[in-house]
Every structure is written in C-alpha cells, then in structure tokens.
Design a protein around this motif. Structure first.
Motif, mmCIF file in Angstrom:
data_model
loop_
_atom_site.group_PDB
_atom_site.id
_atom_site.type_symbol
_atom_site.label_atom_id
_atom_site.label_comp_id
_atom_site.label_asym_id
_atom_site.label_seq_id
_atom_site.Cartn_x
_atom_site.Cartn_y
_atom_site.Cartn_z
ATOM 1 N N LEU A 38 22.197 -68.623 85.786
ATOM 2 C CA LEU A 38 20.888 -68.471 85.136
ATOM 3 C C LEU A 38 20.817 -69.225 83.814
ATOM 4 N N SER A 39 21.939 -69.302 83.117
ATOM 5 C CA SER A 39 21.964 -69.935 81.792
ATOM 6 C C SER A 39 22.382 -71.404 81.841
ATOM 7 N N GLY A 40 22.535 -71.943 83.026
ATOM 8 C CA GLY A 40 22.988 -73.328 83.128
ATOM 9 C C GLY A 40 24.374 -73.522 82.540
ATOM 10 N N GLY A 41 25.195 -72.486 82.602
ATOM 11 C CA GLY A 41 26.558 -72.550 82.093
ATOM 12 C C GLY A 41 26.690 -72.277 80.604
ATOM 13 N N GLN A 42 25.598 -71.964 79.939
ATOM 14 C CA GLN A 42 25.632 -71.737 78.497
ATOM 15 C C GLN A 42 26.171 -70.356 78.125
ATOM 16 N N LEU A 43 25.970 -69.366 78.993
ATOM 17 C CA LEU A 43 26.477 -68.015 78.737
ATOM 18 C C LEU A 43 27.705 -67.793 79.595
ATOM 19 N N GLU A 44 28.830 -67.659 78.939
ATOM 20 C CA GLU A 44 30.105 -67.442 79.627
ATOM 21 C C GLU A 44 30.555 -66.012 79.371
ATOM 22 N N TRP A 45 30.258 -65.131 80.307
ATOM 23 C CA TRP A 45 30.676 -63.742 80.165
ATOM 24 C C TRP A 45 32.069 -63.578 80.748
ATOM 25 N N SER A 46 32.807 -62.611 80.192
ATOM 26 C CA SER A 46 34.122 -62.256 80.717
ATOM 27 C C SER A 46 34.045 -60.837 81.268
ATOM 28 N N GLU A 47 35.054 -60.462 82.038
ATOM 29 C CA GLU A 47 35.120 -59.086 82.537
ATOM 30 C C GLU A 47 35.216 -58.109 81.375
ATOM 31 N N GLY A 48 35.952 -58.491 80.334
ATOM 32 C CA GLY A 48 36.114 -57.636 79.162
ATOM 33 C C GLY A 48 34.817 -57.402 78.411
ATOM 34 N N MET A 49 33.873 -58.285 78.581
ATOM 35 C CA MET A 49 32.559 -58.113 77.957
ATOM 36 C C MET A 49 31.629 -57.326 78.883
ATOM 37 N N LEU A 50 31.665 -57.635 80.190
ATOM 38 C CA LEU A 50 30.729 -57.037 81.140
ATOM 39 C C LEU A 50 31.004 -55.563 81.430
ATOM 40 N N TYR A 51 32.249 -55.203 81.701
ATOM 41 C CA TYR A 51 32.510 -53.844 82.176
ATOM 42 C C TYR A 51 32.158 -52.757 81.168
ATOM 43 N N PRO A 52 32.373 -52.930 79.879
ATOM 44 C CA PRO A 52 31.883 -51.911 78.942
ATOM 45 C C PRO A 52 30.358 -51.760 78.980
ATOM 46 N N VAL A 53 29.655 -52.854 79.199
ATOM 47 C CA VAL A 53 28.190 -52.799 79.318
ATOM 48 C C VAL A 53 27.804 -52.006 80.569
ATOM 49 N N LEU A 54 28.457 -52.308 81.685
ATOM 50 C CA LEU A 54 28.170 -51.579 82.929
ATOM 51 C C LEU A 54 28.475 -50.087 82.780
ATOM 52 N N HIS A 55 29.593 -49.748 82.143
ATOM 53 C CA HIS A 55 29.963 -48.337 81.971
ATOM 54 C C HIS A 55 28.959 -47.619 81.062
ATOM 55 N N ARG A 56 28.525 -48.285 80.004
ATOM 56 C CA ARG A 56 27.524 -47.689 79.110
ATOM 57 C C ARG A 56 26.210 -47.464 79.858
ATOM 58 N N MET A 57 25.805 -48.435 80.644
ATOM 59 C CA MET A 57 24.560 -48.307 81.400
ATOM 60 C C MET A 57 24.663 -47.214 82.464
ATOM 61 N N GLU A 58 25.855 -47.054 83.017
ATOM 62 C CA GLU A 58 26.080 -45.988 83.991
ATOM 63 C C GLU A 58 26.018 -44.624 83.301
ATOM 64 N N ASP A 59 26.606 -44.514 82.105
ATOM 65 C CA ASP A 59 26.543 -43.276 81.324
ATOM 66 C C ASP A 59 25.109 -42.920 80.951
ATOM 67 N N GLN A 60 24.273 -43.938 80.765
ATOM 68 C CA GLN A 60 22.864 -43.721 80.419
ATOM 69 C C GLN A 60 21.996 -43.492 81.655
ATOM 70 N N ALA A 61 22.609 -43.466 82.831
ATOM 71 C CA ALA A 61 21.920 -43.259 84.120
ATOM 72 C C ALA A 61 20.912 -44.369 84.424
ATOM 73 N N LEU A 62 21.168 -45.579 83.913
ATOM 74 C CA LEU A 62 20.307 -46.721 84.222
ATOM 75 C C LEU A 62 20.738 -47.378 85.532
#
Length: 119
Positions: free
Chosen positions: A47-71
């Motif tokens: 989506l970002s044309g390679g400009q946004l390079e996410w890592s697992e260490g960045m993504l999984y805390p976001v997913l866990h927080r969103m899961e805790d928020q029932a999103l």
C-alpha cells in the motif's frame, strides 16, 4: 577529494507517524477480510509503495492492543501450506473505530493540504 552524493532515495518515515497510522491501517486491511501478521506487513508495504517497513515487533503489540480493546479477534486456521496460523478479523466495534479513524485522518489530511497550499 570526492564530493558528497545526495541520495535520491526518500528518507524513512518517522516512527511517530508510523505509530500514529498503525491502527487505521490495520483496521482498513482487516476491513477487506481476515488476515495474519505476515500478510498484514506485506499489505502495508504494498500500500505504501515500500515506504512503510513494518516489523513483527511493531505489528504484534498493535494487534494485541486492538484485541484487548475488542476491535479485532483472533482465531487459528490452517493456511494453504497446512501450517496453523493465527488470523485476525474485524469485530463490530472495529468497524465503528475504522469509521472514526477515517474521519480523524480526513480532518488531518485536509488541514495539511490547506497548510501546504499557503506555504
């Protein structure tokens, strides 16, 4: 003495901007359908044309927080290769949060567009 060569490669996106946009991006990706961590990282890169390079260490805390928020909610399923994967899907509160994220980002985008036109 050789002169310094300026790179034509754009600078990396600031970490605070990446963090600020993470929830909106994940909600938007999951709004298209269920997905798993690595696929979300790849979708953000695409989506970002390679400009946004996410890592697992960045993504999984976001997913866990969103899961805790029932999103979002997670579930295990076997992938095409037969391995179990943890998938994520949007919950009703996540759809409402996506609408609000979009509204807020539209306001920010509009303000920046106006500010840059006048500078």
């Amino acid at each position: 003495m050789p002169r310094a060569v300026r790179s034509s490669k754009p600078e990396r996106i600031a970490k605070d901007l990446i963090a600020a946009s993470a929830t909106a991006l994940v909600l938007s990706i999951l709004n298209k359908g269920d997905s798993y961590g690595y696929a979300i990282i790849q979708e953000v890169r695409e989506l970002s044309g390679g400009q946004l390079e996410w890592s697992e260490g960045m993504l999984y805390p976001v997913l866990h927080r969103m899961e805790d928020q029932a999103l979002i909610e997670s579930f295990e399923e076997r992938g095409d290769n037969g391995r179990k994967r943890k998938y994520y899907r949007l919950r009703p509160d996540g759809r409402r949060a996506l609408a609000e994220e979009r509204r807020q980002w539209d306001v920010v985008h509009a303000a920046l567009t106006k500010a840059w036109r006048t500078s």
